[in-house]
Design a protein around this motif. Structure first.
Motif, PDB file in Angstrom:
ATOM      1  N   PHE A  58     120.982  10.801 127.114  1.00 34.95           N
ATOM      2  CA  PHE A  58     120.452  12.080 126.351  1.00 34.95           C
ATOM      3  C   PHE A  58     120.600  12.093 124.521  1.00 34.95           C
ATOM      4  CE2 PHE A  58     119.700  16.395 124.417  1.00 34.95           C
ATOM      5  CZ  PHE A  58     118.347  16.691 125.218  1.00 34.95           C
TER       6      PHE A  58
ATOM      7  N   ALA B 224     119.572   8.620 122.947  1.00 32.95           N
ATOM      8  CA  ALA B 224     118.180   8.516 122.753  1.00 32.95           C
ATOM      9  C   ALA B 224     117.634   9.461 121.703  1.00 32.95           C
ATOM     10  CB  ALA B 224     117.299   9.098 124.002  1.00 32.95           C
TER      11      ALA B 224
ATOM     12  N   ILE C  62     117.626  15.475 137.716  1.00 33.76           N
ATOM     13  CA  ILE C  62     117.696  14.790 136.246  1.00 33.76           C
ATOM     14  C   ILE C  62     117.127  15.585 135.143  1.00 33.76           C
ATOM     15  CG2 ILE C  62     117.428  12.736 134.737  1.00 33.76           C
ATOM     16  CD1 ILE C  62     118.538  11.236 136.710  1.00 33.76           C
TER      17      ILE C  62
ATOM     18  N   LEU D  24     116.183  18.617 135.405  1.00 33.63           N
ATOM     19  CA  LEU D  24     116.876  19.986 135.013  1.00 33.63           C
ATOM     20  C   LEU D  24     118.097  19.833 134.308  1.00 33.63           C
ATOM     21  CD1 LEU D  24     117.159  23.104 135.930  1.00 33.63           C
ATOM     22  CD2 LEU D  24     118.397  22.261 137.974  1.00 33.63           C
ATOM     23  N   THR D  25     118.870  18.864 134.597  1.00 37.18           N
ATOM     24  CA  THR D  25     120.073  18.532 133.882  1.00 37.18           C
ATOM     25  C   THR D  25     119.743  18.267 132.330  1.00 37.18           C
ATOM     26  OG1 THR D  25     121.022  17.543 135.670  1.00 37.18           O
ATOM     27  CG2 THR D  25     122.072  17.201 133.536  1.00 37.18           C
ATOM     28  N   ARG D  26     118.767  17.664 132.037  1.00 37.72           N
ATOM     29  CA  ARG D  26     118.237  17.382 130.681  1.00 37.72           C
ATOM     30  C   ARG D  26     117.767  18.752 129.913  1.00 37.72           C
ATOM     31  NH1 ARG D  26     115.426  11.456 130.711  1.00 37.72           N
ATOM     32  NH2 ARG D  26     117.389  10.117 131.295  1.00 37.72           N
TER      33      ARG D  26
ATOM     34  N   GLN E 121     118.735  21.627 130.710  1.00 33.24           N
ATOM     35  CA  GLN E 121     120.217  22.183 130.191  1.00 33.24           C
ATOM     36  C   GLN E 121     120.624  21.805 129.005  1.00 33.24           C
ATOM     37  OE1 GLN E 121     122.473  22.231 133.918  1.00 33.24           O
ATOM     38  NE2 GLN E 121     124.386  23.382 132.593  1.00 33.24           N
ATOM     39  N   PHE E 122     120.658  20.203 128.766  1.00 36.89           N
ATOM     40  CA  PHE E 122     121.053  19.903 127.424  1.00 36.89           C
ATOM     41  C   PHE E 122     120.352  20.308 126.289  1.00 36.89           C
ATOM     42  CE2 PHE E 122     122.354  15.655 129.827  1.00 36.89           C
ATOM     43  CZ  PHE E 122     123.349  16.345 130.597  1.00 36.89           C
ATOM     44  N   ALA E 123     119.054  20.137 126.591  1.00 37.46           N
ATOM     45  CA  ALA E 123     117.998  20.604 125.505  1.00 37.46           C
ATOM     46  C   ALA E 123     118.303  22.192 125.234  1.00 37.46           C
ATOM     47  CB  ALA E 123     116.634  20.438 126.171  1.00 37.46           C
ATOM     48  N   ILE E 124     118.445  22.920 125.750  1.00 38.00           N
ATOM     49  CA  ILE E 124     118.794  24.268 125.581  1.00 38.00           C
ATOM     50  C   ILE E 124     120.119  24.493 125.162  1.00 38.00           C
ATOM     51  CG2 ILE E 124     119.020  26.514 126.854  1.00 38.00           C
ATOM     52  CD1 ILE E 124     117.032  25.740 128.885  1.00 38.00           C
TER      53      ILE E 124
ATOM     54  N   GLY F 182     115.593  12.970 124.011  1.00 37.89           N
ATOM     55  CA  GLY F 182     116.666  13.040 125.043  1.00 37.89           C
ATOM     56  C   GLY F 182     115.722  13.444 126.323  1.00 37.89           C
ATOM     57  N   LEU F 183     114.962  14.141 126.085  1.00 39.34           N
ATOM     58  CA  LEU F 183     114.269  14.688 127.596  1.00 39.34           C
ATOM     59  C   LEU F 183     113.589  13.291 128.151  1.00 39.34           C
ATOM     60  CD1 LEU F 183     112.707  18.010 127.327  1.00 39.34           C
ATOM     61  CD2 LEU F 183     114.282  17.316 128.928  1.00 39.34           C
TER      62      LEU F 183
END
Lengths: 211, 211
Positions: free
Chosen positions: A202, A205, B157, B159-161, B163-166, B206-207
């Motif tokens: 993530f 990228a 995956i 959902l995990t991303r 979470q990263f984004a948030i 990233g997403l």
DNA sequence: TCTTGATTTAAACACTTATTTGAAACGCCT
DNA sequence: AGGCGTTTCAAATAAGTGTTTAAATCAAGA
């Protein structure tokens, strides 16, 4: 019980409570009773609650930063040797993998990572600055490496993105998988390894995307 | 001074102090003296310090979430109308742009965003849960939309991303540009607009990166 | 004008806080 | 054994915490 014993027990208890309850929500009484030492001993050994926090952070962060630094320098050296620029992925891994290894090395270390993961956005200046002073050199080193790795990006943008990346990483380090996301209507969270692998993908990228 | 006046002044002062000093590091006396109201009035109007925090969060977050929801639903509706899946970029923008507009709408709103940006990693359950309960529906809606936008990614995956984004977004919202990065050896930080634009690019890349 | 309900006020409440103190206990060296 | 520096301990300090109370003040309706 020797002097060292008392000090370490205070550090361990403080680390755990600061991480799980927050600095201002943790009293010296809670720390000393968990450590099973006298209340006055924290002021005797550390001077004050603030100085105790400083000691808690330094105990783990100084060695961890040393490992991170040698890893990053290793990536830079090898790239120089091969006459090619380092890759962003290698640099990120050099930064984050020691953190993960360290986090899994003991329960106390796990608490500690939560603590420093939150320090970046800590409202209290005392807490935040104590942490920031220690990690700034690593940030600078990482930034220098990324400038070599991604010369097509302007330094200002790269620095901003590094800030994003660090924010994301500390966020994940701090919370693991968030409890809200354990919801019947949502997919079950990934295991630890896949989570980290996805985290690296993530931020990698995000860092490399064109301006 | 009417009842409503007192209540809002307490809310405004509490918002500012909770955001800048932290919940546990803010006393009711500090709040009431900043608001220039009597100490007892916070217990009279809100019942307790915890309930005051709840009120501070709800006052801003309920309307903000309503805007975010209509924006996201708008993106989903238009995509459906055109018979194509929504784009991840549109969904992210629908989530984050209202937040930005809101943040710039008043100084109090700016403090509030810092407050909720930190709530995700708040150690205290009282604080964290109060916030999480209110944003979960939006997270779910956004997740549902992203599943349509990026069907090539497995839901777990994605959902995990998300979470990263948030995590990234709340991190940036919370800190703006970090003070450490104002360093002579480093490039000067970007202006607000470019920062946000870069933030969107970063989480979008990233997403969408392949698994 | 008098009464009623809502709001404000100063004061007190019962605890908890970080920090300090002086004496007791300890390990250690001669 | 005795003296010495270090560490522990219970107790006290002084200030700060959220919350409650009862009287005072206010606005408005009868």
């Amino acid at each position: 019980m020797t002097q060292c014993d008392t000090k370490t027990r205070i550090l361990d208890s403080a680390e755990q409570l600061f991480a799980r309850e927050g600095f201002h929500n943790t009293s010296l009484r809670a720390i000393t009773s968990l450590a099973d030492v006298n209340l006055a001993s924290v002021n005797y050994h550390f001077g004050s609650k603030d100085a105790l926090l400083q000691a808690v952070i330094e105990r783990r962060l100084l060695p961890l930063n040393q490992i991170r630094e040698t890893q990053i320098r290793g990536v830079l050296a090898q790239a120089k040797e091969e006459g090619i620029p380092p890759t962003a992925a290698d640099l990120l891994r050099a930064f984050i993998e020691p953190t993960l290894e360290f986090r899994n090395s003991s329960p106390g270390a796990h608490d500690f990572i939560s603590l420093i993961g939150r320090s970046l956005s800590e409202p209290d200046e005392t807490v935040r600055n104590c942490f920031l002073a220690l990690v700034l050199p690593i940030f600078q080193l990482l930034f220098k490496g990324l400038c070599e790795a991604l010369p097509q990006l302007s330094p200002a943008i790269l620095l901003t993105r590094l800030q994003f990346a660090i924010g994301t990483m500390s966020h994940v380090m701090c919370m693991g998988s968030l409890s809200v996301f354990n919801h019947p209507e949502l997919p079950t969270p990934l295991d630890q390894n896949t989570l980290i692998q996805q985290l690296l993908k993530f931020v990698h990228a995000g860092l490399e995307t064109p301006e």
